[in-house]
Scaffold this motif. Sequence first.
Motif, PDB file in Angstrom:
ATOM      1  N   VAL A  20       0.316   4.124  -2.673  1.00 18.89           N
ATOM      2  CA  VAL A  20       0.025   5.499  -2.255  1.00 18.89           C
ATOM      3  C   VAL A  20       1.091   6.450  -2.814  1.00 18.89           C
TER       4      VAL A  20
ATOM      5  N   ARG B  79      -2.118  15.470  -0.361  1.00 16.80           N
ATOM      6  CA  ARG B  79      -2.974  14.567   0.419  1.00 16.80           C
ATOM      7  C   ARG B  79      -2.193  13.634   1.334  1.00 16.80           C
TER       8      ARG B  79
ATOM      9  N   ILE C 285      -3.467  13.058   4.927  1.00 15.92           N
ATOM     10  CA  ILE C 285      -4.713  12.269   4.997  1.00 15.92           C
ATOM     11  C   ILE C 285      -4.406  10.800   4.727  1.00 15.92           C
ATOM     12  N   ARG C 286      -3.588  10.554   3.688  1.00 14.74           N
ATOM     13  CA  ARG C 286      -3.240   9.168   3.331  1.00 14.74           C
ATOM     14  C   ARG C 286      -2.480   8.477   4.469  1.00 14.74           C
TER      15      ARG C 286
ATOM     16  N   HIS D  37      -3.416  -0.557  11.853  1.00 21.49           N
ATOM     17  CA  HIS D  37      -3.318  -0.540  13.319  1.00 21.49           C
ATOM     18  C   HIS D  37      -1.876  -0.308  13.776  1.00 21.49           C
TER      19      HIS D  37
ATOM     20  N   GLU E 158       0.830  -1.202   0.000  1.00 22.19           N
ATOM     21  CA  GLU E 158       0.000   0.000   0.000  1.00 22.19           C
ATOM     22  C   GLU E 158       0.869   1.259   0.000  1.00 22.19           C
TER      23      GLU E 158
ATOM     24  N   ARG F 266      -2.569   9.112   7.613  1.00 24.61           N
ATOM     25  CA  ARG F 266      -3.478   8.829   8.733  1.00 24.61           C
ATOM     26  C   ARG F 266      -4.320   7.597   8.423  1.00 24.61           C
ATOM     27  N   SER F 267      -4.841   7.516   7.190  1.00 24.79           N
ATOM     28  CA  SER F 267      -5.715   6.389   6.906  1.00 24.79           C
ATOM     29  C   SER F 267      -4.919   5.077   6.878  1.00 24.79           C
ATOM     30  N   MET F 268      -3.654   5.130   6.412  1.00 26.90           N
ATOM     31  CA  MET F 268      -2.836   3.906   6.434  1.00 26.90           C
ATOM     32  C   MET F 268      -2.508   3.486   7.863  1.00 26.90           C
TER      33      MET F 268
ATOM     34  N   LEU G   1       2.342   8.551  12.394  1.00 28.18           N
ATOM     35  CA  LEU G   1       2.114   9.355  11.193  1.00 28.18           C
ATOM     36  C   LEU G   1       3.436   9.828  10.606  1.00 28.18           C
TER      37      LEU G   1
ATOM     38  N   GLU H 239      -4.225   4.007  10.460  1.00 28.10           N
ATOM     39  CA  GLU H 239      -5.427   3.425  11.086  1.00 28.10           C
ATOM     40  C   GLU H 239      -5.704   2.034  10.527  1.00 28.10           C
ATOM     41  N   LYS H 240      -5.654   1.927   9.176  1.00 29.11           N
ATOM     42  CA  LYS H 240      -5.985   0.646   8.520  1.00 29.11           C
ATOM     43  C   LYS H 240      -5.090  -0.502   9.003  1.00 29.11           C
TER      44      LYS H 240
END
Length: 204
Positions: free
Chosen positions: A23, A32, A35-36, A45, A19, A38-40, A58, A42-43
Amino acid sequence: MPYGFSFDLSKISKSFFRELARVSKQKELHTRIGIRARSMAEKFHLSEMTGLDVPEALQLVEDLVDVYVQNASQRAKFEKTRKRALFLPHCSRKYMDNKCKATFNPDVPSYKCAHCSPDCQVNKATTMGEQRNYDVYVVPGGSCIPSILKKFSYEGAVGVACGQELRLGGEALDKNGLAGQAVPLLKNGCSNTNFSLKILEKTL
Ligand code: SF4
Ligand code: SF4
């Protein structure tokens, strides 16, 4: 310069790195990335898996994305190079004391692995580099790289280190007009660190 925190990504799923590469290829990345990242984080963990707090996780993801972006932008130029150096981090040696039989040459400045331990990552990576005609340097830090580049004329270089050291090394390569590729450490901490030999092999 080390991170102000320790991380160990050795147990993070391989899809995290796939990923990261995906990305990193996205064109709108520069706007971005936060944002990316942060989402990685979270995804996958990341905080739970590594014990890092959210800002540290982050920062780590953003640094890794930077490395992948830089690698992609330099790859075509790097592939055309012939005379290459491989910089390995001294912190991935099996031993950090005199059980390590590497010799240090202050004039270069770099260690040279003496291949004393078959299961040492630096030993395996040194052999991998030498078999592909790289000059291999085991360096105590990115600040050694400018002196090495001044002494020897390379066209390309591969460096293994933590994100912050990769940045230092990358600046030295830029100043000298060299094409570089970077392999980030999976585990930092300035001793007993590790990296992926598979990724290194692919990069070389
Ligand atoms: S194999 Fe090389 S780097 Fe590893 S401990 Fe021995 S001399 Fe040092
Ligand atoms: S490359 Fe190794 S020794 Fe250098 S700062 Fe990073 S973790 Fe520490």
